[in-house]
Write an enzyme that holds these catalytic residues in place. Structure first.
Site, PDB file in Angstrom:
ATOM      1  N   TRP A 280       0.861  -1.191   0.000  1.00  0.00           N
ATOM      2  CA  TRP A 280       0.000   0.000   0.000  1.00  0.00           C
ATOM      3  C   TRP A 280       0.890   1.230   0.000  1.00  0.00           C
ATOM      4  O   TRP A 280       1.843   1.302   0.765  1.00  0.00           O
ATOM      5  CB  TRP A 280      -0.932   0.043   1.225  1.00  0.00           C
TER       6      TRP A 280
ATOM      7  N   GLU B 131      -3.008  -2.959  -2.596  1.00  0.00           N
ATOM      8  CA  GLU B 131      -4.179  -2.412  -1.894  1.00  0.00           C
ATOM      9  C   GLU B 131      -4.535  -1.038  -2.466  1.00  0.00           C
ATOM     10  O   GLU B 131      -3.769  -0.089  -2.341  1.00  0.00           O
ATOM     11  CB  GLU B 131      -3.864  -2.300  -0.394  1.00  0.00           C
TER      12      GLU B 131
ATOM     13  N   LYS C 259      -7.014   2.449  -3.022  1.00  0.00           N
ATOM     14  CA  LYS C 259      -7.655   3.380  -2.096  1.00  0.00           C
ATOM     15  C   LYS C 259      -8.261   4.521  -2.885  1.00  0.00           C
ATOM     16  O   LYS C 259      -7.747   4.908  -3.928  1.00  0.00           O
ATOM     17  CB  LYS C 259      -6.589   3.896  -1.131  1.00  0.00           C
TER      18      LYS C 259
ATOM     19  N   ASP D 148      -9.650  -3.225   1.093  1.00  0.00           N
ATOM     20  CA  ASP D 148      -9.822  -2.653   2.433  1.00  0.00           C
ATOM     21  C   ASP D 148     -11.198  -2.003   2.411  1.00  0.00           C
ATOM     22  O   ASP D 148     -11.468  -1.148   1.558  1.00  0.00           O
ATOM     23  CB  ASP D 148      -8.707  -1.629   2.685  1.00  0.00           C
TER      24      ASP D 148
ATOM     25  N   HIS E 111     -11.764   1.738   1.913  1.00  0.00           N
ATOM     26  CA  HIS E 111     -11.105   2.393   0.786  1.00  0.00           C
ATOM     27  C   HIS E 111     -11.979   2.631  -0.431  1.00  0.00           C
ATOM     28  O   HIS E 111     -11.479   2.793  -1.536  1.00  0.00           O
ATOM     29  CB  HIS E 111      -9.871   1.589   0.379  1.00  0.00           C
TER      30      HIS E 111
ATOM     31  N   HIS F 123      -8.578  -6.242   4.107  1.00  0.00           N
ATOM     32  CA  HIS F 123      -8.300  -5.478   5.308  1.00  0.00           C
ATOM     33  C   HIS F 123      -9.661  -5.140   5.870  1.00  0.00           C
ATOM     34  O   HIS F 123     -10.401  -4.350   5.273  1.00  0.00           O
ATOM     35  CB  HIS F 123      -7.553  -4.178   4.996  1.00  0.00           C
TER      36      HIS F 123
ATOM     37  N   ASP G 242     -12.408   6.884   5.704  1.00  0.00           N
ATOM     38  CA  ASP G 242     -11.565   5.737   6.061  1.00  0.00           C
ATOM     39  C   ASP G 242     -10.964   5.961   7.452  1.00  0.00           C
ATOM     40  O   ASP G 242      -9.763   6.091   7.608  1.00  0.00           O
ATOM     41  CB  ASP G 242     -10.461   5.604   5.004  1.00  0.00           C
TER      42      ASP G 242
ATOM     43  N   ASP H 263     -10.833   4.062  10.102  1.00  0.00           N
ATOM     44  CA  ASP H 263     -10.227   2.915  10.780  1.00  0.00           C
ATOM     45  C   ASP H 263     -10.700   2.733  12.217  1.00  0.00           C
ATOM     46  O   ASP H 263      -9.898   2.487  13.127  1.00  0.00           O
ATOM     47  CB  ASP H 263      -8.693   2.973  10.686  1.00  0.00           C
TER      48      ASP H 263
ATOM     49  N   ASP I  26      -7.477  -4.300  10.012  1.00  0.00           N
ATOM     50  CA  ASP I  26      -6.742  -3.044   9.840  1.00  0.00           C
ATOM     51  C   ASP I  26      -7.536  -1.888  10.450  1.00  0.00           C
ATOM     52  O   ASP I  26      -8.380  -1.299   9.787  1.00  0.00           O
ATOM     53  CB  ASP I  26      -6.483  -2.786   8.342  1.00  0.00           C
TER      54      ASP I  26
HETATM   55  C1  RNT Z   1      -4.151   2.862   4.677  1.00  0.00           C
HETATM   56  C2  RNT Z   1      -4.215   1.407   4.424  1.00  0.00           C
HETATM   57  C3  RNT Z   1      -3.082   0.603   4.983  1.00  0.00           C
HETATM   58  C4  RNT Z   1      -2.706   0.974   6.392  1.00  0.00           C
HETATM   59  C5  RNT Z   1      -1.785  -0.014   7.062  1.00  0.00           C
HETATM   60  C6  RNT Z   1      -1.142   0.573   8.261  1.00  0.00           C
HETATM   61  O1  RNT Z   1      -5.268   3.526   4.299  1.00  0.00           O
HETATM   62  O2  RNT Z   1      -5.424   0.888   4.876  1.00  0.00           O
HETATM   63  O3  RNT Z   1      -3.384  -0.735   4.863  1.00  0.00           O
HETATM   64  O4  RNT Z   1      -3.832   1.133   7.195  1.00  0.00           O
HETATM   65  O5  RNT Z   1      -0.913  -0.523   6.175  1.00  0.00           O
HETATM   66 ZN    ZN Z   2      -5.624  -1.209   4.773  1.00  0.00          ZN
END
Ligand code: RNT
Ligand code: ZN
Length: 414
Positions: free
Chosen positions: A182, A223, A225, A256, A259, A283, A291, A293, A323
């Site tokens: 990523w 990955e 986004k 993810d 994303h 993720h 996003d 998290d 994640d």
């Molecule tokens: C960031 C991505 C990535 C990170 C990690 C720490 O938007 O989701 O995967 O969260 O690698």
């Molecule tokens: Zn991620």
């Protein structure tokens, strides 16, 4: 076996579901647990403040500040997590021990202490991520797509080094390592050129893959986004770019669920990719409006994701990783809550008679399909979950243990 579970088992059996089989299967599905919830994605290599358009918010006390503290927290948190666990590491968690090397020179030996630890905990494997943020070589927000050749090359080398490390982790742990790429690359405002940065990213990925590696040991994923903080207008590694790159180069996509546009669902993307790919990596996170998290919870979209994994018989094709990073609450509790939510969602999906529901769909009996799908929601799921925990020597209450541990570490970490 508890009385309540016996009754629940009968009720599930009456609906055509074998609760015992569900429990046995759940225990074997690996979930890769991210190390970075423990220390707000800071790591040990002094790269600098968290950058790359991701952010942890909150100031909850007693963050793990070094390897010993993080190990101690992982040990405690993992002991409260049911099921099969893998450990997901980022390169900036290297144990350098005074070695004056930069990320382009990280080597397997810098992760040997993690291997020792993972073996001690009896983990099923280790996954790995090159860390292309929080570092002085991120120039103007760009890494693998940088127009500055020295920057681009530095990160290519870092990824090549990461492949070697991943191969080592797979060898040591005896299971393949997922290596996920990523990058934060993008622009805050309207770009003048959207293509050239992508061509440079493509060239970088080609150079990385040219390293040559054993595909049975290392699974490389990319990955995508949609945007990040300060990178709102354009992301080099967007969904279309990576899906095409992965398809053409026979590597893996990592989805993810923070994303995408909030009205796009990863649960719907999983089966789309399963039609073309042997493996799909995830993720699992919880985005609140963006996003963000947040800690994963046992919610509808998570259940839907789990259903797609289970009903497509894809528990060994979909590589589940967590994640999220919340610094506003006890970090161990955040870890355990999210991991248990994932487990609950998988169990929930395992306790559904998917074959019967699929038949209703094929017969276009949408009336019955709706009724039956609603029926599932009030079956005694909690009793089966309780039994799952019991059999692994765990209790629903993990908070008491975490609070005790917290009292002890808060004194130590002042
Ligand atoms: C960031 C991505 C990535 C990170 C990690 C720490 O938007 O989701 O995967 O969260 O690698
Ligand atoms: Zn991620």
């Amino acid at each position: 076996m508890s009385e309540i579970y016996k009754l629940a088992k009968e009720q599930y059996a009456a609906c055509g579901i074998d609760a015992e089989a569900a429990l046995a299967k759940l225990e074997r599905i690996p979930v890769s647990v991210h190390c970075w919830q423990g220390d707000d994605v800071i790591g040990f290599d002094g790269g600098g403040a968290l950058s790359g358009g991701i952010q942890t918010t909150g100031n909850y006390p007693a963050r793990a500040r070094n390897f010993e503290e993080l190990k101690s927290d992982i040990r405690k948190a993992f002991s409260l997590m049911p099921g099969t666990k893998r450990l997901n590491l980022h390169a900036n968690y290297a144990i350098l021990d005074g070695d004056k090397v930069d990320r382009n020179e990280y080597a397997p030996k810098h992760f040997a202490p993690w291997v020792k630890f993972a073996k001690e905990l009896g983990l099923a494997g280790i996954d790995f991520n090159p860390t292309m943020f929080s570092h002085k070589m991120v120039k103007d927000g760009l890494t693998l797509s940088s127009p500055d050749e020295s920057v681009r090359k530095f990160w290519v080398e870092h990824c090549k080094a990461s492949i070697k490390i991943s191969e080592y982790l797979a060898d040591e742990m005896g299971t393949p390592t997922l290596m996920n790429i990523w990058i934060p690359d993008g622009f805050k405002d309207v770009p003048a050129d959207r293509l050239t940065p992508r061509l440079r990213l493509k060239k970088s990925l080609d150079e990385i893959l040219a390293t040559g590696y054993d595909r049975n040991k290392v699974i490389i994923a990319v990955e995508s986004k949609v945007f990040g903080i300060g990178v709102e207008s354009y992301t080099v590694g967007n969904n279309e770019f990576y899906q095409n790159y992965a398809a053409k180069n026979n590597i893996c996509c990592l989805l993810d669920n923070g994303h995408y546009h909030p009205l796009e669902y990863v649960s719907d993307k999983i089966p789309a990719l399963l039609a073309f790919y042997d493996k799909v990596a995830l993720h699992v996170t919880r985005g609140v409006r963006w996003d963000s998290d947040h800690v994963v919870l046992f919610e509808d979209e998570l259940k839907e994701i789990a259903k797609e994994i289970v009903r497509n018989d894809a528990t060994d094709k979909v590589l589940i990783g967590l994640d999220y990073f919340d610094a506003s609450i006890n970090r161990l509790s955040a870890w355990v809550t999210g991991q248990r939510a994932m487990q609950k969602a998988l169990l929930y999906a395992l306790l559904i008679d998917h074959e019967a529901l699929k038949k209703l769909q094929d017969n276009a009996d949408f009336t019955a399909l709706m009724v039956k799908q609603e029926e599932v929601k009030t079956l005694p799921f909690g009793a089966v979950w309780q039994e799952y925990l019991d059999r692994q020597g765990l209790k629903e209450d993990y908070l008491t243990t975490i609070r005790e541990y917290e009292r002890q570490i808060i004194k130590e970490r002042v």
